[in-house]
Design an enzyme around this catalytic site. Structure first.
Site, mmCIF file in Angstrom:
data_model
loop_
_atom_site.group_PDB
_atom_site.id
_atom_site.type_symbol
_atom_site.label_atom_id
_atom_site.label_comp_id
_atom_site.label_asym_id
_atom_site.label_seq_id
_atom_site.Cartn_x
_atom_site.Cartn_y
_atom_site.Cartn_z
ATOM 1 N N ARG A 103 18.261 54.463 61.880
ATOM 2 C CA ARG A 103 19.097 55.531 62.453
ATOM 3 C C ARG A 103 18.377 55.981 63.710
ATOM 4 O O ARG A 103 17.232 56.443 63.659
ATOM 5 C CB ARG A 103 19.259 56.696 61.476
ATOM 6 C CG ARG A 103 19.843 57.916 62.157
ATOM 7 C CD ARG A 103 20.290 58.985 61.201
ATOM 8 N NE ARG A 103 21.524 58.606 60.537
ATOM 9 C CZ ARG A 103 22.355 59.467 59.943
ATOM 10 N NH1 ARG A 103 22.082 60.752 59.930
ATOM 11 N NH2 ARG A 103 23.460 59.043 59.359
ATOM 12 N N HIS A 130 28.690 54.035 63.712
ATOM 13 C CA HIS A 130 28.279 54.448 62.361
ATOM 14 C C HIS A 130 29.045 53.576 61.352
ATOM 15 O O HIS A 130 29.915 54.055 60.622
ATOM 16 C CB HIS A 130 28.580 55.939 62.158
ATOM 17 C CG HIS A 130 27.825 56.573 61.037
ATOM 18 N ND1 HIS A 130 26.937 55.878 60.228
ATOM 19 C CD2 HIS A 130 27.822 57.856 60.561
ATOM 20 C CE1 HIS A 130 26.427 56.708 59.320
ATOM 21 N NE2 HIS A 130 26.941 57.897 59.498
ATOM 22 N N GLN A 133 29.291 54.414 57.478
ATOM 23 C CA GLN A 133 30.175 55.546 57.206
ATOM 24 C C GLN A 133 31.627 55.074 57.117
ATOM 25 O O GLN A 133 32.351 55.403 56.176
ATOM 26 C CB GLN A 133 30.043 56.596 58.321
ATOM 27 C CG GLN A 133 30.963 57.776 58.135
ATOM 28 C CD GLN A 133 30.626 58.585 56.902
ATOM 29 O OE1 GLN A 133 29.481 58.945 56.706
ATOM 30 N NE2 GLN A 133 31.605 58.854 56.046
ATOM 31 N N ASP A 222 35.267 64.964 62.820
ATOM 32 C CA ASP A 222 33.802 64.977 62.778
ATOM 33 C C ASP A 222 33.344 66.118 63.690
ATOM 34 O O ASP A 222 34.150 66.688 64.440
ATOM 35 C CB ASP A 222 33.265 63.615 63.266
ATOM 36 C CG ASP A 222 31.745 63.487 63.140
ATOM 37 O OD1 ASP A 222 31.123 64.317 62.454
ATOM 38 O OD2 ASP A 222 31.180 62.551 63.744
ATOM 39 N N CYS A 262 33.060 62.892 57.853
ATOM 40 C CA CYS A 262 31.868 62.165 57.400
ATOM 41 C C CYS A 262 30.778 63.095 56.878
ATOM 42 O O CYS A 262 29.891 62.657 56.168
ATOM 43 C CB CYS A 262 31.339 61.291 58.525
ATOM 44 S SG CYS A 262 30.874 62.235 59.986
ATOM 45 N N ARG A 290 29.472 56.217 50.001
ATOM 46 C CA ARG A 290 28.390 55.645 50.808
ATOM 47 C C ARG A 290 27.473 54.797 49.920
ATOM 48 O O ARG A 290 27.025 53.723 50.322
ATOM 49 C CB ARG A 290 27.561 56.763 51.475
ATOM 50 C CG ARG A 290 28.297 57.591 52.517
ATOM 51 C CD ARG A 290 28.612 56.804 53.777
ATOM 52 N NE ARG A 290 27.434 56.254 54.402
ATOM 53 C CZ ARG A 290 26.630 56.921 55.245
ATOM 54 N NH1 ARG A 290 26.916 58.160 55.577
ATOM 55 N NH2 ARG A 290 25.578 56.327 55.804
#
Ligand code: CP
Ligand code: NVA
Length: 304
Positions: A103, A130, A133, A222, A262, A290
């Site tokens: 990340r 991402h 996700q 988001d 998310c 996830r």
């Protein structure tokens, strides 16, 4: 040859459907004793240059459930923070670990890591993508009875990393995506162009949240200020006024529409408390998914 997962475009439609099916199987098994342990003795090295709750915990628990081990590396506690080149880190970690998750900020860092490592690299979020996700989101939509080839998704708000991954998913799988965002906050133009070459999705950018939301099966949002953009917070709050997913917007969507985010969420900014806690919210299912979907990714990428 090793496979990396740096963005949704790294997967074919068939592979996405297969990862989701495998993720659902892992979800059904839960953490049961006696469940298969295909990654016994394997290690995932996890580099986090940004904060995380879901990604960190789901990858770590996922590796444990698969019979393997995950280790957390932060810049402060490793030589990464003292400037060791990412390509050297990649070469060293490849000699210990069976896969690397990263990340980070610039997507180029994840690409460089992948190019210099001999083990699979998984993107756990960059400024541009991402993918894990959105795989969990797609699994959630599937669970809620959506047809991933035909659904209509409305992404309301910032054309950020998550939005870019939705653009790629729409083109790979062929569904309709409307992104409603203010001018200057569109999903990345180069990503849209590259993903558009697959020619399957119907992706359009609109300015009006209502136009995007009308008859949508999924309303997605988001945060307006992603990690690394904190200095722009005030400007962004002003730019996104009117882009909140609230009950009035949700009423325009299809009757069985679901709302996704998310997480982490800022209630009262991009989404209201009423909607995130309401009966159409699927946000905690997304977070839950996830874990199994990443188990499916890990199982697929790590060599047995
Ligand atoms: N959605 C997500 O990636 O959450 P974290 O930042 O907590 O990992
Ligand atoms: N767009 C957000 C997602 C967090 C999971 C960010 O990059 O901060």
């Amino acid at each position: 040859m090793k496979r990396d997962l740096l963005r949704i475009l790294d997967l074919s439609a068939r592979e996405i459907h297969s990862v989701i099916a495998a993720g659902s199987a892992w979800k059904r098994r839960g953490g049961r004793r006696g469940a298969p342990r295909p990654l016994a003795g394997k290690t995932l090295a996890m580099i986090f240059q940004k904060a995380s709750t879901r990604t960190r915990v789901s990858f770590e628990v996922g590796m444990t459930r698969l019979g393997g081990h995950a280790l957390f590396m932060s810049p402060e506690d490793t030589q990464i923070g003292r400037g060791e080149p990412i390509r050297d880190t990649a070469r060293v970690l490849s000699r210990y670990a069976d896969a690397i998750m990263i990340r980070t900020f610039a997507h180029a860092t994840a690409v460089e890591l992948a190019q210099s490592s001999t083990v699979p690299v998984i993107n756990g979020l960059t400024d541009d993508h991402h993918p894990c996700q959105v795989l969990a989101d797609l699994m959630t939509a599937r669970e809620r009875g959506m047809d991933l080839r035909k659904m209509r998704v409305a992404f309301i708000g910032d054309g950020n990393n998550v939005a870019n991954s939705w653009v790629e998913a729409a083109h790979v799988l062929g569904f309709a995506l409307r992104v409603a965002c203010p001018e200057g906050y569109e999903p990345d133009a180069a990503i849209r162009k590259e993903a558009g070459k697959t020619g399957r999705g119907d992706v359009r950018i609109v300015r009006s949240p209502a136009e995007a939301a009308r008859r949508a099966d999924v309303l997605y949002t988001d945060v307006w200020t992603s990690m690394g953009q904190e200095a722009e917070k005030r400007k962004r709050l002003a730019a996104f006024r009117g882009y909140c997913v609230d009950a009035a917007l949700l009423r325009l969507a299809a009757p069985n529409a679901i709302v996704m985010h998310c997480l982490p969420a800022h209630r009262g900014e991009e989404i209201t408390e009423e909607v995130i806690e309401g009966p159409q919210s699927a946000v905690f299912d997304e977070a839950e998914n996830r874990l199994p979907v990443q188990m499916a990714v890990l199982e697929r990428l790590i060599r047995h």
